[in-house]
Scaffold this active site. Structure first.
Site, PDB file in Angstrom:
ATOM      1  N   GLY A 157      -0.316   4.833  -1.044  1.00  0.00           N
ATOM      2  CA  GLY A 157      -1.405   5.453  -0.289  1.00  0.00           C
ATOM      3  C   GLY A 157      -0.966   6.607   0.604  1.00  0.00           C
ATOM      4  N   GLN A 158      -1.920   7.111   1.396  1.00  0.00           N
ATOM      5  CA  GLN A 158      -1.679   8.296   2.220  1.00  0.00           C
ATOM      6  C   GLN A 158      -0.528   8.070   3.200  1.00  0.00           C
ATOM      7  OE1 GLN A 158      -4.836   9.453   4.939  1.00  0.00           O
ATOM      8  NE2 GLN A 158      -3.946  11.478   5.278  1.00  0.00           N
ATOM      9  N   ASP A 183       2.482  -1.837  -4.370  1.00  0.00           N
ATOM     10  CA  ASP A 183       1.065  -1.433  -4.365  1.00  0.00           C
ATOM     11  C   ASP A 183       0.404  -2.094  -5.558  1.00  0.00           C
ATOM     12  OD1 ASP A 183      -1.452   0.303  -4.496  1.00  0.00           O
ATOM     13  OD2 ASP A 183      -0.396   1.311  -2.866  1.00  0.00           O
ATOM     14  N   ILE A 184      -0.925  -2.145  -5.548  1.00  0.00           N
ATOM     15  CA  ILE A 184      -1.644  -2.692  -6.700  1.00  0.00           C
ATOM     16  C   ILE A 184      -1.722  -1.647  -7.808  1.00  0.00           C
ATOM     17  CG2 ILE A 184      -3.974  -2.016  -5.956  1.00  0.00           C
ATOM     18  CD1 ILE A 184      -4.934  -4.780  -6.868  1.00  0.00           C
ATOM     19  N   ARG A 185      -1.578  -0.356  -7.449  1.00  0.00           N
ATOM     20  CA  ARG A 185      -1.619   0.693  -8.482  1.00  0.00           C
ATOM     21  C   ARG A 185      -0.249   1.372  -8.566  1.00  0.00           C
ATOM     22  NH1 ARG A 185      -3.800   6.009  -5.651  1.00  0.00           N
ATOM     23  NH2 ARG A 185      -3.556   5.327  -3.499  1.00  0.00           N
ATOM     24  N   LYS A 213     -11.192  -4.565  10.716  1.00  0.00           N
ATOM     25  CA  LYS A 213     -10.098  -4.089  11.574  1.00  0.00           C
ATOM     26  C   LYS A 213     -10.015  -4.915  12.861  1.00  0.00           C
ATOM     27  CE  LYS A 213      -8.054  -1.480   9.017  1.00  0.00           C
ATOM     28  NZ  LYS A 213      -6.649  -1.637   8.716  1.00  0.00           N
ATOM     29  N   ASP A 234      -0.260  -7.350  -5.844  1.00  0.00           N
ATOM     30  CA  ASP A 234      -1.602  -7.450  -5.264  1.00  0.00           C
ATOM     31  C   ASP A 234      -1.496  -8.319  -4.014  1.00  0.00           C
ATOM     32  OD1 ASP A 234      -4.241  -7.950  -4.656  1.00  0.00           O
ATOM     33  OD2 ASP A 234      -4.817  -8.567  -6.691  1.00  0.00           O
ATOM     34  N   TYR A 293     -15.643  -1.983   7.466  1.00  0.00           N
ATOM     35  CA  TYR A 293     -14.262  -1.588   7.766  1.00  0.00           C
ATOM     36  C   TYR A 293     -13.909  -1.982   9.208  1.00  0.00           C
ATOM     37  CZ  TYR A 293     -10.275   1.675   8.331  1.00  0.00           C
ATOM     38  OH  TYR A 293      -9.042   2.240   8.567  1.00  0.00           O
ATOM     39  N   GLY A 326       0.830  -1.216   0.000  1.00  0.00           N
ATOM     40  CA  GLY A 326       0.000   0.000   0.000  1.00  0.00           C
ATOM     41  C   GLY A 326       0.856   1.253   0.000  1.00  0.00           C
TER      42      GLY A 326
END
Ligand code: NAD
Ligand code: AKB
Length: 333
Positions: free
Chosen positions: A11-12, A34-36, A146, A53, A142, A8
Protein backbone atom coordinates in the site's frame (compact mmCIF):
# COMPACT_ATOMS: atom_id res chain seq x y z
CA UNK A 1 18.65 -7.59 15.33
CA UNK A 2 14.89 -7.07 14.99
CA UNK A 3 12.63 -9.28 12.83
CA UNK A 4 9.91 -7.02 11.52
CA UNK A 5 6.65 -7.99 9.80
CA UNK A 6 4.90 -5.29 7.73
CA UNK A 7 1.26 -6.01 6.79
CA UNK A 8 -0.32 -4.03 3.93
CA UNK A 9 3.23 -3.64 2.56
CA UNK A 10 2.06 -3.06 -1.02
CA UNK A 11 0.00 0.00 0.00
CA UNK A 12 0.77 3.72 0.02
CA UNK A 13 2.56 3.71 3.39
CA UNK A 14 3.73 0.08 3.49
CA UNK A 15 5.67 0.20 0.22
CA UNK A 16 7.82 3.13 1.43
CA UNK A 17 8.07 1.98 5.03
CA UNK A 18 9.30 -1.48 3.95
CA UNK A 19 12.21 -0.11 1.94
CA UNK A 20 13.27 2.32 4.70
CA UNK A 21 13.06 -0.44 7.33
CA UNK A 22 15.12 -2.74 5.08
CA UNK A 23 17.78 -0.06 4.69
CA UNK A 24 17.85 0.39 8.47
CA UNK A 25 17.55 -3.18 9.77
CA UNK A 26 18.74 -5.30 6.82
CA UNK A 27 16.74 -6.71 3.88
CA UNK A 28 16.25 -10.20 5.30
CA UNK A 29 15.03 -8.87 8.67
CA UNK A 30 11.97 -7.12 7.23
CA UNK A 31 9.17 -9.39 6.01
CA UNK A 32 6.75 -7.63 3.68
CA UNK A 33 3.23 -9.05 3.46
CA UNK A 34 -0.03 -8.19 1.73
CA UNK A 35 -3.14 -9.87 0.37
CA UNK A 36 -2.19 -8.67 -3.14
CA UNK A 37 1.06 -8.98 -5.03
CA UNK A 38 3.17 -5.86 -5.64
CA UNK A 39 2.84 -4.30 -9.11
CA UNK A 40 6.62 -4.14 -9.52
CA UNK A 41 9.23 -6.56 -8.17
CA UNK A 42 11.08 -4.18 -5.81
CA UNK A 43 9.47 -5.35 -2.57
CA UNK A 44 9.67 -9.06 -3.50
CA UNK A 45 13.24 -8.86 -4.82
CA UNK A 46 14.76 -6.86 -1.98
CA UNK A 47 13.64 -9.20 0.85
CA UNK A 48 11.11 -11.78 2.03
CA UNK A 49 7.51 -11.37 0.85
CA UNK A 50 4.51 -13.31 2.21
CA UNK A 51 1.16 -13.30 0.46
CA UNK A 52 -0.83 -13.14 3.72
CA UNK A 53 -4.47 -12.29 4.50
CA UNK A 54 -4.74 -10.70 7.95
CA UNK A 55 -8.16 -12.36 8.25
CA UNK A 56 -6.48 -15.80 8.26
CA UNK A 57 -5.13 -16.48 11.80
CA UNK A 58 -3.49 -19.80 10.79
CA UNK A 59 -1.47 -18.17 8.04
CA UNK A 60 -0.48 -15.35 10.41
CA UNK A 61 0.75 -17.93 12.93
CA UNK A 62 2.83 -19.71 10.25
CA UNK A 63 4.44 -16.43 9.18
CA UNK A 64 5.18 -15.44 12.80
CA UNK A 65 6.82 -18.83 13.47
CA UNK A 66 8.79 -19.18 10.22
CA UNK A 67 10.29 -15.71 10.45
CA UNK A 68 10.52 -15.44 14.28
CA UNK A 69 8.85 -12.03 14.14
CA UNK A 70 9.31 -9.69 17.14
CA UNK A 71 7.89 -6.40 15.78
CA UNK A 72 4.82 -5.75 13.62
CA UNK A 73 3.83 -2.67 11.62
CA UNK A 74 0.16 -3.45 10.90
CA UNK A 75 -0.87 -1.38 7.88
CA UNK A 76 -3.40 -3.68 6.17
CA UNK A 77 -6.69 -1.78 6.05
CA UNK A 78 -9.59 -0.43 4.01
CA UNK A 79 -9.59 3.37 3.70
CA UNK A 80 -12.48 5.81 4.17
CA UNK A 81 -14.04 6.17 0.71
CA UNK A 82 -13.83 2.43 -0.07
CA UNK A 83 -15.05 1.76 3.47
CA UNK A 84 -18.25 3.74 2.82
CA UNK A 85 -19.00 1.66 -0.28
CA UNK A 86 -17.96 -1.64 1.41
CA UNK A 87 -18.71 -1.19 5.13
CA UNK A 88 -18.75 -4.92 5.95
CA UNK A 89 -15.33 -5.43 4.38
CA UNK A 90 -14.03 -2.34 6.23
CA UNK A 91 -15.21 -3.77 9.57
CA UNK A 92 -13.75 -7.21 8.83
CA UNK A 93 -10.31 -6.00 7.73
CA UNK A 94 -9.92 -3.02 10.06
CA UNK A 95 -11.30 -4.61 13.24
CA UNK A 96 -11.16 -8.42 12.85
CA UNK A 97 -7.83 -8.19 10.98
CA UNK A 98 -6.40 -5.97 13.72
CA UNK A 99 -7.71 -8.35 16.40
CA UNK A 100 -5.87 -11.24 14.67
CA UNK A 101 -2.63 -9.24 14.55
CA UNK A 102 -2.94 -8.18 18.22
CA UNK A 103 -3.51 -11.82 19.19
CA UNK A 104 -0.45 -12.86 17.18
CA UNK A 105 1.57 -10.09 18.87
CA UNK A 106 0.37 -11.25 22.29
CA UNK A 107 1.24 -14.91 21.62
CA UNK A 108 4.69 -14.17 20.19
CA UNK A 109 5.53 -11.24 22.53
CA UNK A 110 5.89 -8.67 19.77
CA UNK A 111 5.78 -4.88 19.75
CA UNK A 112 3.06 -3.68 17.38
CA UNK A 113 2.50 -0.37 15.57
CA UNK A 114 -1.10 0.39 14.50
CA UNK A 115 -2.01 3.62 12.68
CA UNK A 116 -5.20 5.52 13.39
CA UNK A 117 -6.42 8.53 11.42
CA UNK A 118 -8.06 11.96 11.47
CA UNK A 119 -11.02 9.78 10.44
CA UNK A 120 -11.35 8.71 14.08
CA UNK A 121 -12.95 12.10 14.77
CA UNK A 122 -16.44 13.26 13.79
CA UNK A 123 -18.69 16.28 13.43
CA UNK A 124 -18.94 16.83 17.21
CA UNK A 125 -15.14 17.00 17.64
CA UNK A 126 -13.50 20.46 17.63
CA UNK A 127 -12.13 20.77 14.05
CA UNK A 128 -9.48 23.40 14.87
CA UNK A 129 -6.55 22.42 17.05
CA UNK A 130 -8.31 19.08 17.69
CA UNK A 131 -7.20 17.98 21.17
CA UNK A 132 -5.34 14.72 21.83
CA UNK A 133 -8.08 13.57 24.19
CA UNK A 134 -11.50 14.70 23.01
CA UNK A 135 -14.93 13.52 21.90
CA UNK A 136 -14.77 10.85 19.15
CA UNK A 137 -18.10 10.11 17.47
CA UNK A 138 -17.12 9.49 13.81
CA UNK A 139 -19.81 9.38 11.09
CA UNK A 140 -18.17 6.80 8.80
CA UNK A 141 -17.56 3.03 9.02
CA UNK A 142 -13.84 3.83 8.57
CA UNK A 143 -13.98 6.15 11.59
CA UNK A 144 -15.89 3.60 13.67
CA UNK A 145 -13.22 0.98 12.90
CA UNK A 146 -10.41 3.44 13.68
CA UNK A 147 -11.84 4.32 17.12
CA UNK A 148 -12.42 0.59 17.78
CA UNK A 149 -8.78 -0.03 16.79
CA UNK A 150 -7.50 2.67 19.16
CA UNK A 151 -9.52 1.13 22.01
CA UNK A 152 -8.41 -2.43 21.19
CA UNK A 153 -4.76 -1.34 21.25
CA UNK A 154 -5.28 0.42 24.61
CA UNK A 155 -6.96 -2.73 25.93
CA UNK A 156 -4.15 -5.07 24.84
CA UNK A 157 -1.57 -2.76 26.40
CA UNK A 158 -3.38 -2.45 29.73
CA UNK A 159 -4.69 -6.04 29.98
CA UNK A 160 -1.72 -7.99 28.55
CA UNK A 161 1.11 -5.43 28.85
CA UNK A 162 1.54 -5.66 25.07
CA UNK A 163 3.85 -3.01 23.59
CA UNK A 164 1.25 -1.30 21.36
CA UNK A 165 2.01 2.10 19.80
CA UNK A 166 0.21 4.23 17.23
CA UNK A 167 -0.32 7.57 15.51
CA UNK A 168 -3.40 9.39 14.27
CA UNK A 169 -2.22 10.29 10.77
CA UNK A 170 -3.64 13.17 8.74
CA UNK A 171 -3.96 12.73 4.93
CA UNK A 172 -0.62 11.51 3.56
CA UNK A 173 0.96 12.85 0.37
CA UNK A 174 3.49 10.71 -1.49
CA UNK A 175 4.93 9.95 -4.93
CA UNK A 176 5.97 6.25 -4.73
CA UNK A 177 2.62 4.42 -4.49
CA UNK A 178 -0.79 5.87 -5.27
CA UNK A 179 -3.28 6.08 -2.39
CA UNK A 180 -5.76 3.28 -1.75
CA UNK A 181 -9.21 4.91 -1.81
CA UNK A 182 -9.38 7.60 0.86
CA UNK A 183 -10.98 11.03 1.17
CA UNK A 184 -7.65 12.87 1.18
CA UNK A 185 -6.42 11.20 -2.06
CA UNK A 186 -7.08 14.41 -4.03
CA UNK A 187 -3.92 15.90 -2.49
CA UNK A 188 -1.89 13.23 -4.36
CA UNK A 189 -3.95 13.00 -7.57
CA UNK A 190 -3.63 16.76 -8.08
CA UNK A 191 0.16 16.41 -8.52
CA UNK A 192 -0.15 13.60 -11.12
CA UNK A 193 -2.69 15.66 -13.10
CA UNK A 194 -0.75 18.92 -12.73
CA UNK A 195 2.40 17.32 -14.15
CA UNK A 196 0.66 15.27 -16.88
CA UNK A 197 -2.17 17.57 -18.01
CA UNK A 198 -1.69 20.91 -16.19
CA UNK A 199 -5.28 20.77 -14.94
CA UNK A 200 -7.26 18.93 -12.25
CA UNK A 201 -10.92 18.48 -11.39
CA UNK A 202 -11.21 18.23 -7.61
CA UNK A 203 -13.92 16.18 -5.85
CA UNK A 204 -13.75 18.36 -2.70
CA UNK A 205 -14.90 22.00 -2.40
CA UNK A 206 -12.23 24.65 -2.88
CA UNK A 207 -12.43 25.71 0.79
CA UNK A 208 -12.23 22.20 2.36
CA UNK A 209 -9.45 22.54 4.86
CA UNK A 210 -7.79 19.27 5.98
CA UNK A 211 -4.83 18.20 8.06
CA UNK A 212 -2.00 16.74 5.89
CA UNK A 213 1.55 15.35 6.04
CA UNK A 214 4.29 14.41 3.55
CA UNK A 215 5.28 10.73 3.55
CA UNK A 216 8.93 11.17 4.66
CA UNK A 217 7.63 12.81 7.87
CA UNK A 218 5.08 10.00 8.35
CA UNK A 219 7.73 7.27 8.00
CA UNK A 220 10.09 9.09 10.37
CA UNK A 221 7.26 9.48 12.91
CA UNK A 222 6.43 5.74 12.87
CA UNK A 223 10.02 4.62 13.37
CA UNK A 224 10.75 7.31 15.99
CA UNK A 225 7.68 6.33 18.01
CA UNK A 226 8.58 2.62 17.83
CA UNK A 227 12.11 3.43 19.03
CA UNK A 228 10.97 5.81 21.80
CA UNK A 229 11.71 5.02 25.45
CA UNK A 230 8.45 3.45 26.74
CA UNK A 231 8.90 5.19 30.11
CA UNK A 232 8.32 8.57 28.43
CA UNK A 233 5.02 7.52 26.82
CA UNK A 234 1.82 8.52 28.57
CA UNK A 235 -0.53 7.97 25.62
CA UNK A 236 1.09 5.12 23.60
CA UNK A 237 -1.67 4.64 20.99
CA UNK A 238 -3.27 7.18 18.69
CA UNK A 239 -0.92 10.16 19.11
CA UNK A 240 -2.13 13.16 17.08
CA UNK A 241 0.61 14.10 14.58
CA UNK A 242 0.38 16.91 12.07
CA UNK A 243 2.56 18.88 9.66
CA UNK A 244 0.42 21.21 7.51
CA UNK A 245 -3.18 22.18 6.80
CA UNK A 246 -4.54 23.46 3.48
CA UNK A 247 -7.55 23.67 1.17
CA UNK A 248 -7.57 22.49 -2.49
CA UNK A 249 -7.40 26.15 -3.55
CA UNK A 250 -4.33 26.82 -1.39
CA UNK A 251 -2.62 23.69 -2.73
CA UNK A 252 -3.41 24.71 -6.33
CA UNK A 253 -1.93 28.17 -5.61
CA UNK A 254 1.28 26.56 -4.32
CA UNK A 255 1.50 24.22 -7.35
CA UNK A 256 1.15 27.26 -9.70
CA UNK A 257 4.42 28.62 -8.27
CA UNK A 258 6.10 25.70 -10.10
CA UNK A 259 3.63 25.06 -12.96
CA UNK A 260 2.14 28.51 -13.76
CA UNK A 261 -0.30 27.16 -16.42
CA UNK A 262 -1.95 24.80 -13.89
CA UNK A 263 -5.72 25.19 -13.49
CA UNK A 264 -8.18 23.58 -11.09
CA UNK A 265 -11.96 23.21 -11.23
CA UNK A 266 -14.43 21.44 -8.98
CA UNK A 267 -16.98 18.65 -9.33
CA UNK A 268 -17.92 17.85 -5.75
CA UNK A 269 -18.51 14.22 -4.73
CA UNK A 270 -21.14 14.48 -1.95
CA UNK A 271 -19.93 11.33 -0.14
CA UNK A 272 -16.27 12.32 0.16
CA UNK A 273 -17.23 15.96 0.83
CA UNK A 274 -19.47 14.87 3.72
CA UNK A 275 -16.57 12.86 5.16
CA UNK A 276 -14.08 15.73 4.77
CA UNK A 277 -16.50 18.16 6.46
CA UNK A 278 -16.31 16.14 9.70
CA UNK A 279 -12.51 15.74 9.79
CA UNK A 280 -10.07 18.07 11.58
CA UNK A 281 -8.60 21.14 9.89
CA UNK A 282 -5.54 20.59 12.07
CA UNK A 283 -4.83 18.58 15.19
CA UNK A 284 -3.03 19.57 18.36
CA UNK A 285 0.04 17.31 18.35
CA UNK A 286 1.67 18.69 21.51
CA UNK A 287 1.47 15.30 23.30
CA UNK A 288 3.58 13.67 20.53
CA UNK A 289 6.05 16.57 20.63
CA UNK A 290 6.38 16.34 24.40
CA UNK A 291 6.33 12.57 24.94
CA UNK A 292 8.68 11.40 22.13
CA UNK A 293 10.00 14.52 20.41
CA UNK A 294 7.81 14.64 17.27
CA UNK A 295 8.77 17.43 14.85
CA UNK A 296 7.72 17.58 11.17
CA UNK A 297 10.23 18.69 8.51
CA UNK A 298 7.90 19.47 5.59
CA UNK A 299 5.42 22.36 5.34
CA UNK A 300 3.19 23.07 2.30
CA UNK A 301 5.86 24.92 0.30
CA UNK A 302 8.65 22.38 0.94
CA UNK A 303 6.36 19.38 0.28
CA UNK A 304 5.01 20.85 -2.99
CA UNK A 305 8.50 21.57 -4.35
CA UNK A 306 9.74 18.08 -3.48
CA UNK A 307 6.59 16.31 -4.79
CA UNK A 308 6.81 18.04 -8.17
CA UNK A 309 10.51 17.28 -8.51
CA UNK A 310 10.27 13.61 -7.43
CA UNK A 311 7.02 12.80 -9.24
CA UNK A 312 8.20 14.42 -12.50
CA UNK A 313 11.31 12.22 -12.40
CA UNK A 314 9.26 9.11 -11.59
CA UNK A 315 6.74 9.72 -14.40
CA UNK A 316 9.62 10.30 -16.81
CA UNK A 317 11.27 7.01 -15.70
CA UNK A 318 7.95 5.13 -16.00
CA UNK A 319 7.47 6.53 -19.52
CA UNK A 320 11.00 5.48 -20.53
CA UNK A 321 10.48 1.97 -19.11
CA UNK A 322 7.19 1.60 -20.98
CA UNK A 323 8.79 2.72 -24.23
CA UNK A 324 11.70 0.31 -23.76
CA UNK A 325 9.30 -2.60 -22.95
CA UNK A 326 7.30 -1.78 -26.10
CA UNK A 327 10.58 -1.73 -28.07
CA UNK A 328 11.67 -5.12 -26.62
CA UNK A 329 8.44 -6.77 -27.66
CA UNK A 330 8.68 -5.60 -31.28
CA UNK A 331 9.24 -8.52 -33.66
CA UNK A 332 12.61 -8.05 -35.43
CA UNK A 333 12.25 -7.76 -39.21
P1 NAD B 1 -3.49 1.38 1.34
O1 NAD B 1 -4.91 1.15 0.98
O2 NAD B 1 -2.61 2.08 0.39
O3 NAD B 1 -2.80 -0.01 1.71
C1 NAD B 1 -3.45 -0.98 2.50
C2 NAD B 1 -2.97 -2.33 2.06
O4 NAD B 1 -3.68 -3.32 2.83
C3 NAD B 1 -3.24 -2.65 0.59
O5 NAD B 1 -2.03 -2.93 -0.08
C4 NAD B 1 -4.16 -3.85 0.62
O6 NAD B 1 -3.91 -4.79 -0.41
C5 NAD B 1 -3.86 -4.44 2.00
N1 NAD B 1 -4.96 -5.26 2.50
C6 NAD B 1 -6.28 -5.04 2.42
N2 NAD B 1 -6.96 -6.05 2.97
C7 NAD B 1 -6.04 -6.94 3.44
C8 NAD B 1 -6.12 -8.17 4.11
N3 NAD B 1 -7.29 -8.74 4.41
N4 NAD B 1 -4.97 -8.79 4.46
C9 NAD B 1 -3.76 -8.25 4.15
N5 NAD B 1 -3.63 -7.08 3.49
C10 NAD B 1 -4.76 -6.44 3.15
O7 NAD B 1 -3.49 2.10 2.77
P2 NAD B 1 -2.37 3.04 3.39
O8 NAD B 1 -2.68 4.42 2.95
O9 NAD B 1 -1.02 2.51 3.18
O10 NAD B 1 -2.80 2.97 4.92
C11 NAD B 1 -2.18 2.10 5.84
C12 NAD B 1 -2.77 2.38 7.22
O11 NAD B 1 -2.55 3.75 7.56
C13 NAD B 1 -4.27 2.16 7.36
O12 NAD B 1 -4.56 1.66 8.63
C14 NAD B 1 -4.86 3.55 7.22
O13 NAD B 1 -6.09 3.66 7.88
C15 NAD B 1 -3.78 4.37 7.90
N6 NAD B 1 -3.82 5.78 7.48
C16 NAD B 1 -3.46 6.10 6.19
C17 NAD B 1 -3.52 7.44 5.80
C18 NAD B 1 -3.16 7.87 4.40
O14 NAD B 1 -3.40 9.05 4.06
N7 NAD B 1 -2.57 7.01 3.57
C19 NAD B 1 -3.93 8.42 6.72
C20 NAD B 1 -4.32 8.02 7.98
C21 NAD B 1 -4.23 6.70 8.37
C1 AKB C 1 -8.42 8.53 4.04
O1 AKB C 1 -8.69 9.60 3.44
O2 AKB C 1 -9.22 7.59 4.21
C2 AKB C 1 -7.04 8.40 4.63
C3 AKB C 1 -7.05 8.92 6.02
C4 AKB C 1 -6.81 10.34 6.29
O3 AKB C 1 -7.25 8.17 6.94
N1 AKB C 1 -6.12 9.09 3.79
Amino acid sequence: MKKILVTGAVGQIGSELTSILRQKYGNTNVIASDIRMPADDTIRDSGPFESMDCLDPHHITRVMQIHKVDTIYHLAAILSAVGESKPTLAWQVNVNGLYNMLEAARQYHCAIFVPSSIGAFGASTPLDNTPQDTIQRPDTMYGVTKVSGELLCDYYHKRFDLDTRGLRFPGLISHETEPGGGTTDYAVEIFYEAIRHKKYTCYLREDSSLDMMYMPDAIRAMIKLMEADPDGLIHRNAFNVTAMSFTPEQLAHEIRKHIPEFTIDYSVDPIRQAIADTWPNYMDDSAARKEWGWQPKYDLAKMTKDMIQELSQKLQRDGMNQRSRAGDSEVPK
